[in-house]
Design a protein around this motif. Structure first.
Motif, mmCIF file in Angstrom:
data_model
loop_
_atom_site.group_PDB
_atom_site.id
_atom_site.type_symbol
_atom_site.label_atom_id
_atom_site.label_comp_id
_atom_site.label_asym_id
_atom_site.label_seq_id
_atom_site.Cartn_x
_atom_site.Cartn_y
_atom_site.Cartn_z
ATOM 1 N N SER A 1 0.813 -1.168 0.117
ATOM 2 C CA SER A 1 -0.097 -0.034 0.049
ATOM 3 C C SER A 1 0.804 1.259 0.084
ATOM 4 O O SER A 1 0.362 2.352 -0.159
ATOM 5 C CB SER A 1 -0.928 0.104 1.383
ATOM 6 N N ASN A 2 2.179 1.219 0.094
ATOM 7 C CA ASN A 2 3.081 2.312 0.173
ATOM 8 C C ASN A 2 3.084 2.872 -1.348
ATOM 9 O O ASN A 2 3.089 2.248 -2.365
ATOM 10 C CB ASN A 2 4.294 1.989 0.659
ATOM 11 N N ALA A 3 3.441 4.270 -1.155
ATOM 12 C CA ALA A 3 3.454 4.877 -2.582
ATOM 13 C C ALA A 3 4.629 5.761 -2.486
ATOM 14 O O ALA A 3 5.109 6.265 -1.420
ATOM 15 C CB ALA A 3 2.084 5.873 -2.925
ATOM 16 N N ALA A 4 5.281 6.358 -3.676
ATOM 17 C CA ALA A 4 6.437 7.193 -3.495
ATOM 18 C C ALA A 4 6.498 7.862 -4.871
ATOM 19 O O ALA A 4 6.012 7.383 -5.866
ATOM 20 C CB ALA A 4 7.683 6.479 -3.476
ATOM 21 N N VAL A 5 7.073 9.011 -4.627
ATOM 22 C CA VAL A 5 7.120 9.967 -6.143
ATOM 23 C C VAL A 5 8.944 10.076 -6.054
ATOM 24 O O VAL A 5 9.564 10.490 -5.097
ATOM 25 C CB VAL A 5 6.696 11.255 -5.909
ATOM 26 N N ALA A 6 9.526 9.717 -7.140
ATOM 27 C CA ALA A 6 10.830 10.094 -7.425
ATOM 28 C C ALA A 6 11.080 11.120 -8.257
ATOM 29 O O ALA A 6 10.713 11.061 -9.437
ATOM 30 C CB ALA A 6 11.344 8.706 -8.182
ATOM 31 N N VAL A 7 11.945 12.050 -7.891
ATOM 32 C CA VAL A 7 12.038 13.329 -8.458
ATOM 33 C C VAL A 7 13.456 13.482 -8.997
ATOM 34 O O VAL A 7 14.444 13.154 -8.200
ATOM 35 C CB VAL A 7 11.872 14.556 -7.476
ATOM 36 N N GLU A 8 13.691 13.307 -10.158
ATOM 37 C CA GLU A 8 15.017 13.192 -10.899
ATOM 38 C C GLU A 8 15.190 14.294 -11.776
ATOM 39 O O GLU A 8 14.166 14.249 -12.658
ATOM 40 C CB GLU A 8 15.318 11.901 -11.255
ATOM 41 N N SER A 9 16.057 15.047 -12.018
ATOM 42 C CA SER A 9 16.315 16.158 -12.953
ATOM 43 C C SER A 9 16.734 15.620 -14.303
ATOM 44 O O SER A 9 16.488 16.265 -15.325
ATOM 45 C CB SER A 9 17.341 17.254 -12.687
ATOM 46 N N ARG A 10 17.649 14.671 -14.291
ATOM 47 C CA ARG A 10 18.235 14.036 -15.661
ATOM 48 C C ARG A 10 17.178 12.874 -16.211
ATOM 49 O O ARG A 10 16.794 11.910 -15.760
ATOM 50 C CB ARG A 10 19.468 13.291 -15.433
ATOM 51 N N ALA A 11 16.942 12.951 -17.411
ATOM 52 C CA ALA A 11 16.031 12.267 -18.190
ATOM 53 C C ALA A 11 16.430 10.753 -18.228
ATOM 54 O O ALA A 11 15.867 9.736 -18.052
ATOM 55 C CB ALA A 11 15.797 12.591 -19.662
ATOM 56 N N ASP A 12 17.691 10.235 -18.523
ATOM 57 C CA ASP A 12 18.357 9.073 -18.557
ATOM 58 C C ASP A 12 18.271 8.518 -17.248
ATOM 59 O O ASP A 12 17.805 7.397 -17.312
ATOM 60 C CB ASP A 12 19.843 9.446 -19.146
#
Length: 405
Positions: free
Chosen positions: A274-285
């Motif tokens: 049930s856990n959720a997360a948002v991964a924020v990353e500046s590089r597209a690769d």
């Protein structure tokens, strides 16, 4: 009040007296075309549109004031329309009359204790969601997928020898149960296509690791090799400590800021379904690598946001925990993360440079929390002997937000 009636593949004959009375009293009967064909009724019949969810509120409103009965497969509260209607209308407006679920029927046929089985529904979900459940010795029931798809996923993880049983049309006169292994199901030829059971099935797996399979535990600290990365990765030992400070609880949301390979977000989600997360990353690769890692490790619902923090954090749902793996010196970064936290939320920040350590020391002096420095050394050859090689030390600051943001 809307009444939701669970119905099995045996149709009217398998319904209880209470369920039959509800259907006989209905003025409007809703369900899939297959379900509507299972019952005799003089009510107005409304087949579900596609897609259903966006149209559901309008359908409910259109028939307000009439006696509405909704048909659902098996137990309406087991991955069913009953749960959706309760979320939409509230429990007080929904009466549920359950039938035997596909889980109960499958376990009854197989002789499996229900409480010892993992269930994965792939109805409307990415197939990669199955990956996290494939572990040695586990019994898994898969809903909403065909045998060839499931067999391919299982083989891809190195579990080809796993016994795999397909149970079709459970409860109906056409019920069938066909066994084999994942490898055997994947090898069905086109000439055998007519012998494949119907699409209304449950797939049962008894997970057996093949030669070379590498089981991945649910506890924090997966091997670094489990992730595709370019070196931008929170290493195994530090990752385990960082996740212990983040302290994931079921149903919580994490921001992984400066995600790199996404290892923190992925292990957070693997700790509970049930856990959720948002991964924020500046590089597209790197963002693309995060998505591939999430699929392979069984958490394809991980949300990846491409952008530079703290600007990219605007508009995201308030987190229960935030991890900052890099960028502590970016102006406004820690202020934004701290302000976004829910009450009781945890902030964990890692630093490897003198400058970022200074930032953490200042925040620690102002707010307190826990400040630790980790030093890891690994054995490696030194000529004909073995010596220790030190990795860069990592400073970890963690704090729980007690006040109301």
């Amino acid at each position: 009040m809307i009444t939701v009636v669970g119905i099995g593949a045996d149709g009217w004959d398998g319904l209880s007296a209470g369920a039959r009375r509800a259907l006989e009293a209905a003025e409007v009967l809703m369900g899939s075309a297959r379900q509507l064909d299972l019952v005799p009724s003089a009510a107005e019949r409304v087949a579900w549109p596609s897609p259903l969810l966006p149209a559901l509120p309008g359908l409910v409103e259109r028939y307000t004031g009439r006696e509405v009965c909704v048909l659902a497969s098996g137990d309406p509260m087991f991955y069913g329309i009953g749960s959706t209607l309760v979320r939409l209308l509230g429990a007080a407006r929904v009466q549920v009359i359950p039938h035997l679920s596909s889980l109960s029927l499958a376990c009854a046929r197989l002789g499996w204790p229900v409480e010892q089985v993992d269930v994965v529904s792939l109805v409307g979900r990415p197939p990669a969601a199955l990956n996290a459940a494939i572990l040695p010795g586990r019994r898994v029931l898969v809903l909403g997928a065909g045998p060839s798809l499931v067999a391919g996923l299982v083989i891809g993880l190195g579990y080809g020898p796993s016994p795999m049983t397909v149970l079709s049309d459970l409860g109906a006169a056409s019920e069938s149960i066909r066994g084999g292994t994942a490898e055997a199901w994947a090898g069905i030829s086109s000439s055998e296509a007519g012998t494949v059971p119907s699409a209304l099935n449950v797939i049962a797996l008894e997970c057996v690791a093949g030669h070379g399979a590498e089981p991945l535990a649910r506890v924090p600290g997966l091997p670094d090799a489990a992730f595709e990365h370019d070196g931008q990765l929170t290493k195994r030992e530090v990752r385990a400590v960082s996740l212990s400070r983040l302290a994931p609880l079921p149903g919580e949301l994490l921001w992984d800021v400066g995600a790199g390979a996404g290892s923190i977000a992925i292990e957070w989600m693997r700790s509970h379904p049930s856990n959720a997360a948002v991964a924020v990353e500046s590089r597209a690769d790197r963002a693309a690598a995060v998505r591939r890692n999430a699929d392979r490790l069984g958490v394809p619902s991980l949300r990846v946001v491409e952008g530079r923090a703290p600007e990219a954090l605007a508009g995201l749902a308030a987190p229960d925990a935030v991890f900052v793996g890099g960028g502590a010196t970016v102006p406004g970064m820690l202020e934004t993360c701290w302000a976004a936290l829910r009450p009781g939320g945890r902030l964990v920040v890692n630093a490897v440079t003198v400058e970022s350590e200074a930032v953490l020391a200042a925040w620690y002096a102002k707010l307190g929390g826990d400040l630790v420095r980790l030093a890891v050394q690994r054995a490696s050859p030194v000529g004909g002997f073995t010596g220790w090689r030190a990795a860069m030390p990592v400073t970890v600051w963690s704090i729980t937000r007690e006040d109301v943001p």
